[in-house]
Scaffold this active site. Structure first.
Site, PDB file in Angstrom:
ATOM      1  N   LYS A 181     -30.605 -31.189  39.895  1.00  0.00           N
ATOM      2  CA  LYS A 181     -30.090 -30.315  38.663  1.00  0.00           C
ATOM      3  C   LYS A 181     -30.309 -28.983  39.015  1.00  0.00           C
ATOM      4  O   LYS A 181     -31.320 -28.539  39.521  1.00  0.00           O
ATOM      5  CB  LYS A 181     -30.705 -31.104  37.466  1.00  0.00           C
ATOM      6  CG  LYS A 181     -30.241 -30.203  36.241  1.00  0.00           C
ATOM      7  CD  LYS A 181     -28.982 -30.105  35.750  1.00  0.00           C
ATOM      8  CE  LYS A 181     -28.530 -29.473  34.310  1.00  0.00           C
ATOM      9  NZ  LYS A 181     -27.177 -29.213  34.286  1.00  0.00           N
ATOM     10  N   LYS A 210     -21.815 -22.613  45.159  1.00  0.00           N
ATOM     11  CA  LYS A 210     -20.827 -23.634  44.568  1.00  0.00           C
ATOM     12  C   LYS A 210     -19.685 -22.980  43.543  1.00  0.00           C
ATOM     13  O   LYS A 210     -20.373 -22.186  42.845  1.00  0.00           O
ATOM     14  CB  LYS A 210     -21.614 -24.394  43.696  1.00  0.00           C
ATOM     15  CG  LYS A 210     -21.126 -25.598  42.802  1.00  0.00           C
ATOM     16  CD  LYS A 210     -21.903 -26.693  42.196  1.00  0.00           C
ATOM     17  CE  LYS A 210     -20.903 -27.653  41.800  1.00  0.00           C
ATOM     18  NZ  LYS A 210     -21.864 -28.856  41.166  1.00  0.00           N
ATOM     19  N   CYS A 246     -21.542 -22.288  36.745  1.00  0.00           N
ATOM     20  CA  CYS A 246     -21.899 -23.230  35.339  1.00  0.00           C
ATOM     21  C   CYS A 246     -21.156 -22.552  34.310  1.00  0.00           C
ATOM     22  O   CYS A 246     -21.143 -21.358  34.021  1.00  0.00           O
ATOM     23  CB  CYS A 246     -23.059 -23.192  35.207  1.00  0.00           C
ATOM     24  SG  CYS A 246     -23.503 -24.126  33.460  1.00  0.00           S
TER      25      CYS A 246
HETATM   26  C1  SIN Z   1     -24.913 -27.647  32.583  1.00  0.00           C
HETATM   27  O1  SIN Z   1     -26.021 -27.524  32.627  1.00  0.00           O
HETATM   28  O2  SIN Z   1     -24.191 -26.898  31.508  1.00  0.00           O
HETATM   29  C2  SIN Z   1     -23.794 -27.792  33.791  1.00  0.00           C
HETATM   30  C3  SIN Z   1     -23.989 -27.155  34.971  1.00  0.00           C
HETATM   31  C4  SIN Z   1     -22.812 -26.685  35.915  1.00  0.00           C
HETATM   32  O3  SIN Z   1     -21.659 -26.880  35.318  1.00  0.00           O
HETATM   33  O4  SIN Z   1     -23.107 -25.980  36.577  1.00  0.00           O
END
Ligand code: SIN
Length: 330
Positions: free
Chosen positions: A48, A177, A142
């Protein structure tokens, strides 16, 4: 006897046991999912997103199921880099060591980092490279943070600057990413390439929302969120295909994978390896199973992963048959 199918995959010079990895944010660090299957066999575990400081994330509700997908607005909740390096990274290493004892490689440790500034990204990259990891995935995309600010991956120059700064301190391959929420993802990928990226991860979630008309308000606490899951697979496939055609970098394909056929479709479109995400919420052993199923599919079709990689770009009449090809197709 038929020889075993070779699934080993090269990702920017990093050897993977096979092309199946978890997608960031869908499987913790891998440790949380260890009781569901033997993670030693998967190609890689992607953390994560980790930020410099702990983050509480966005107000609830933060996830919602949609037809063939999921909306999330987590807001990068995590305990920060100090905690991660002290507590979580050793557990990822444990999973890797168990796998290495069996196939000589084990799951590669991929750390996804998130920052609000280029300096954040650099400091995170320095910390993780000093701690020892296999690959850095720079989350430039994100959709659930940076209220009112531009995402790095909606601007080619910002992408280039962020990637270049990370590359200057990194001792492992760096993948950017990218967001699908742009008019031209190729322009952004070229920014990453100019910055020295070793590869591209495509795609992050598509911005969406859900409405509760009875309460007359949005379902998610932060109104908008990122859509993932099988619903976005065609979009992800299209973007991987276009990127592989235009940018000479290896691609980690991600978006809606739930079967071995899905993985092989991404490989055919030009992905070097594939991340499995949202479907693991309902089937946490999926990644592990896919490795075996990919072998069976390839055996049945009488082909290899190498022969399939980027095959769409070599078809007669393919728009990308002749011109610049992605890292997968070379
Ligand atoms: C999030 O933690 O809000 C999602 C992460 C992401 O989409 O990069």
């Amino acid at each position: 006897m038929t020889p075993p199918i070779q699934l080993q995959t090269d990702l920017a010079g990093l050897r993977l046991a096979n092309p199946v990895l978890s997608a960031s944010g869908t499987f913790g660090s891998g440790w949380e999912g260890r009781q569901f299957s033997d993670l030693g066999h998967v190609g890689g575990l992607v953390s994560k997103t980790v930020t410099l400081l702990p983050r509480h994330g966005n107000p609830p509700p933060r996830i919602m199921e949609t037809p063939s997908g999921m909306l999330n607005s987590i807001g990068l909740e995590n305990k920060g880099v100090d905690y991660f390096i002290a507590e979580t990274l050793p557990r990822m290493r444990e999973l890797q060591a168990a796998g290495r004892a069996r196939n000589g490689i084990g799951p590669r440790i991929v750390i996804n980092i998130g920052g609000e500034s280029i300096d954040d990204f650099v400091r995170l990259a320095e910390r993780f490279c000093a701690a020892g990891i296999d690959l850095l995935e720079v989350n430039l995309s994100c959709p659930n943070v940076q209220e009112g600010k531009l995402l790095f991956s909606t601007d080619p120059r910002l992408t280039e600057r962020a990637v270049r700064a990370v590359k200057q301190v990194a001792n492992v391959p760096v993948f950017a990413k990218l967001s699908p929420n742009v008019t031209d993802i190729i322009a952004i990928a070229r920014g990453a390439e100019q910055g020295g990226a070793d590869g591209i991860t495509a795609i992050n979630t598509l911005i969406g929302m859900a409405v509760d008309w009875r309460k007359q308000r949005p379902v998610l606490g932060r109104t908008i969120g990122g859509l993932s899951g099988p619903a976005i697979k065609p979009v992800a496939l299209r973007m991987v295909y276009e990127l592989a055609r235009a940018v000479p970098l290896p691609i980690l394909g991600v978006g809606g994978v739930r079967s071995a056929d899905d993985v092989l479709e991404f490989v055919c479109a030009g992905a070097s390896a594939v991340q499995v995400g949202t479907s693991m919420f309902t089937d946490p052993a999926l990644m592990f199973r896919l490795v075996g199923e990919i072998e069976q599919r390839l055996l049945a079709a009488g082909t290899t992963i190498g022969a399939l990689r980027g095959a769409l770009h070599r078809q007669p009449g393919s728009a990308s048959n002749a011109p610049a090809v992605g890292g997968c197709v070379r």
